[in-house]
Write an enzyme that holds these catalytic residues in place. Structure first.
Site, PDB file in Angstrom:
ATOM      1  CG  ASP A  39       6.108  -2.842  -3.598  1.00  0.00           C
ATOM      2  OD1 ASP A  39       6.267  -4.066  -3.741  1.00  0.00           O
ATOM      3  OD2 ASP A  39       5.005  -2.280  -3.645  1.00  0.00           O
ATOM      4  CG  ASP A  60       1.853   0.108  -0.978  1.00  0.00           C
ATOM      5  OD1 ASP A  60       2.261   0.206   0.193  1.00  0.00           O
ATOM      6  OD2 ASP A  60       1.213  -0.871  -1.396  1.00  0.00           O
TER       7      ASP A  60
END
Length: 829
Positions: A526, A726
């Site tokens: 990400d 995350d």
């Protein structure tokens, strides 16, 4: 009714049974008389708890009406006290039906081999109410989950006692005391075996020399009797652990590693005694002495080596101090530095104020309300340098205050702290067994039985073909085997690797994490908070209407008030100077669209806040590229604010690239890994970040479902995917990847469900973790190859008479020790 004579004693307490009273309890197959209903209750309780042997081995009668169960059982009942349990038990917050799920870490005493681990796991998992039980052989620690409505902790501990072991809730101080006690006992036994063994060896050399050069029969017989006299105390003291463990295994209808050892020593000693009495034949007192000395020495060094493999994780468990300095709160709610008390950390409560002096560990999680100092979080996050923290900054329990005194207000205690979460996740990962470990355990559990059958066949064969040597060959066959090396091969390596990863701030939470990470072919990242710092700043806010941009900012902040997303935090921070303005805005019908945006009703108007694709779908309106270029924000992260039919503002955010991100990507490429960037951000910003770090495969404007679909597509092509995100917003794709890595700050730790959690701020540690995982699997393969190869070569050699008993003892001892020492190589930096 049967009448008892006044002379009939109560079987329990020994007092006379009153005439005319007939109260009996079936004890070990006999109906024994009791003098009162109190003694009947006592005796029946003992029998019902499976402790009938208490009556066999007691040395005196029990006191009347004093004990309900034997003293050690009564002590175990204390562990059911809720106040006592607070110190070592975690309770599952997700309770269903009548379940009250609890979890505890136990230390098991008496574990000597893989069969002990297998027996205890099988026994615990068979108890009604026990959900799962896993034991880590490298540190003798068990993780047990149970339904407290069906079985109590004291009953679990009692059940372990019934099969001959001792268990108690994990306590670092008590564990160290147990380790020191066991070490002293081991050293005493080794010393006795060495001193007496040397005397026996001197006599054995004399006898061997006599065989070559001649010796009078009277001297030969005298040396035999002296050898017997010296061997007996060695056998009774130094060799006793092998026999007691073997008897325990046989009592439980199991065969552990000590059964063939005890059988080998017993056969050698018995044959030697017989030949001594007969005055002819070989004696093996020297072999008994060597078996005992070498096996005791190997276990001593092996236990020390296993302890070293767990040093890093044990260091985490010992971070929390036992005592804290609490500041007394005045009636007006303030505190006085002069009014202090020292108390146990377990007695602290949320809202208390504690004084942390330089050099002391912060006791639990909290917020600094006075002082500024450097905080060393190296053991928790892998950060080597102290982090400067001041008023209103959060601090983690277990970190060290390095410079100045601090006053900390406690925010979390017990299982809610970051340190407790780390300990729990790490321990669960170590106790869960990967497939390779389960396979080795299954093989080891059957190994001893096969060896005993083989040794029986060897004994019969050699007794018929060469009666003079059947004892030596049978003993060598029994002793040379080493099933422990098989079961130690995996847990020793995984424990050592987990410790090294913990030092880096990379926390494994899954049994398969290292195994899968070592085989990963594709690494997916990400963007926000992973390759970038995650400290998103609002760079520019552009109003597309005549309204003041501050008004739009307050609306956006109100919509994001409950979010933890970096963009949301940045918006709230930007509106912080006028916090009351957006805090007073009331939002109703708030709804969050994962990976897209949020919408809610304010003053009767439906408002939408999200990425440009989401806003375009809502109001069928786009922001012109000319506007973006004029404001120099086209390559930034863009979020728009809109109503049902109109975009009213656009917010541009920027994030700083992590310094080590480029090095990580370069090193992974050198390992021929495929690197992919998946982000919900716009394509221009995604391409800008990808070009800076060197990623060629870029997918932008992706929702969480899109990321998951892309990962599944890669897997269908045969890729083994490692996904780094995350840990919260990327939950679906993290769950779908073969191995997942979550960027976990302290506050996110409990919510991050991933195979590995990167506590440090250095994403490059992921590459170090990859290298450690490869070394771990390599060492496990080496260990298993050695364990299997050694047994495949040693057993036939011993069975065919090519291995002397003393050589068998050395080989068996060295085999398991070598496996642990090989695993220790993982602890090197």
């Amino acid at each position: 009714m049967t009448h008892n004579s006044p002379e009939s004693p109560c079987f329990h307490c020994g007092l006379p049974v009153p005439d005319g009273l007939d109260i009996r309890v079936n004890i070990n197959g006999k109906n024994e008389a009791m003098c009162c209903y109190g003694c009947q209750a006592v005796a029946q309780s003992i029998i019902n708890s499976g402790m009938g042997d208490f009556y066999k081995f007691r040395t005196t009668r029990s006191q009347k009406a004093r004990e309900v169960v034997p003293e050690f059982l009564q002590q175990l009942k204390a562990y059911d006290n809720p106040q006592v349990q607070k110190q070592f038990i975690s309770e599952d917050s997700e309770l269903t039906g009548d379940e009250q799920v609890r979890e505890v870490s136990l230390i098991l005493e008496g574990i000597v081999c893989a069969a002990c681990v297998w027996l205890n796991e099988q026994h615990l998992n068979a108890l009604p109410g026990v959900i799962s039980a896993n034991i880590n052989y490298s540190n003798n620690r068990a993780r047990v989950r149970w339904n407290n409505n069906r079985i109590s902790l004291s009953e679990i501990l009692e059940s372990i006692t019934r099969i001959g072991y001792l268990a108690h809730p994990y306590n670092p101080d008590r564990q160290q005391a147990v380790i020191e006690k066991e070490k002293k006992q081991q050293l005493r036994r080794i010393g006795i075996a060495a001193v007496l063994g040397m005397q026996i060896m001197i006599l054995a050399v004399a006898l061997y020399t006599g065989d070559w050069w001649g010796m009078e029969e009277s001297f030969r017989q005298m040396f035999r009797w002296v050898s017997l006299g010296v061997t007996v105390p060695l056998l009774l003291f130094a060799s006793s652990p092998f026999f007691s463990a073997a008897l325990r295994d046989l009592k439980n209808k199991r065969v552990g590693m000590d059964v063939p050892v005890a059988l080998g020593i017993g056969i050698a000693f018995s044959a030697s005694v017989l030949h001594t009495f007969q005055g002819s034949g070989e004696i093996y007192f020297d072999s008994v002495a060597m078996f005992t000395f070498f096996l005791l020495s190997a276990r001593y060094f092996e236990s020390g080596a296993r302890k070293r493999t767990a040093e890093a994780t044990e260091a985490l468990l010992n971070l929390q101090p036992a005592i804290a300095t609490k500041l007394i709160v005045d009636s007006d709610g303030g505190y006085d530095h002069q009014k202090q008390i020292n108390l146990s950390v377990a007695e602290l409560a949320i809202g208390d104020y504690v004084l942390v002096r330089p050099g002391e560990h912060i006791p639990v999680d909290g917020t600094i309300i006075e002082g500024t100092s450097g905080i060393n979080e190296s053991l928790l996050t892998g950060e080597s340098l102290p982090v400067i923290k001041t008023i209103n900054d959060s601090v983690i329990g277990g970190s060290t205050n390095t410079e100045s005194p601090l006053v900390v207000k406690i925010d979390k205690i017990g299982d809610d702290t970051v340190l407790a979460s780390i300990q729990r996740l790490l321990e669960e990962a170590q106790n869960r067994k990967p497939a390779i470990a389960k396979m080795a355990d299954r093989l080891a559990s059957k190994f001893v039985t096969i060896i005993l059958l083989l040794a029986g066949g060897v004994a019969i064969y050699w007794y018929q073909t060469d009666p003079a040597h059947w004892v030596a060959i049978t003993v060598a066959t029994l002793v040379v085997t080493c099933p422990c090396a098989l079961s130690l091969a995996t847990p020793a390596a995984f424990t050592a690797a987990s410790g090294q990863l913990a030092r880096l701030g990379l926390l494994p939470t899954s049994a398969t994490a290292l195994e899968t990470l070592s085989r990963a072919s594709d690494f997916v990242f990400d963007k926000t908070g992973t390759l970038t710092q995650g400290n998103i700043r609002l760079v520019k806010a552009v109003s597309l209407t005549d309204d003041d941009i501050e008004h739009h900012l307050h609306i956006a902040a109100a919509l994001e008030a409950g979010s933890e997303h970096p963009v949301a935090r940045s918006l709230i921070h930007a509106a912080g100077e006028s916090e009351q303005a957006h805090a007073s805005i009331k939002v109703s019908q708030l709804d969050n669209k994962a990976g897209a945006g949020v919408h809610g009703v304010i003053a009767g108007t439906q408002w939408y806040l999200g990425n440009l694709n989401y806003i375009h779908q809502i109001c069928a309106q786009s922001i012109s590229s000319t506007l973006l270029e004029e404001n120099q924000i086209s390559a930034m992260t863009l979020v728009a604010l809109a109503t049902d039919n109109k975009i009213v503002a656009v917010f541009a955010f920027d994030d700083e690239l992590r310094e080590e991100a480029s090095a990580l990507i370069r090193k992974l490429k050198q390992q021929n890994k495929t690197i992919t960037l998946m982000t919900g951000d716009n394509e221009a910003n995604a391409l800008r970040i990808a070009s800076q770090v060197g990623i060629d495969n870029v997918y932008a404007n992706m929702k969480p479902a899109d990321k998951l679909a892309r990962v599944q597509s890669m897997q269908q092509r045969g890729a083994i995917v490692a996904m780094t995100g995350d840990g919260i917003n990327d939950a679906p794709v993290l769950a779908g990847a073969d191995v997942s890595v979550a960027m976990g700050s302290g506050t996110q730790l409990a919510a991050a469900h991933a195979d590995l959690i990167l506590l440090s701020n250095h994403v490059e540690h992921l590459y170090a973790g990859y290298l450690i995982s490869r070394r771990t699997l390599k060492i496990i393969r080496q260990n298993l190859s050695w364990a299997l190869g050694y047994n495949l070569l040693a057993i036939p050699a011993a069975a065919t008479g090519h291995v002397d008993p003393w050589m068998a003892a050395i080989g068996m001892s060295a085999s398991s020790l070598l496996v642990v020492l090989n695993a220790l190589r993982l602890t090197r930096s």
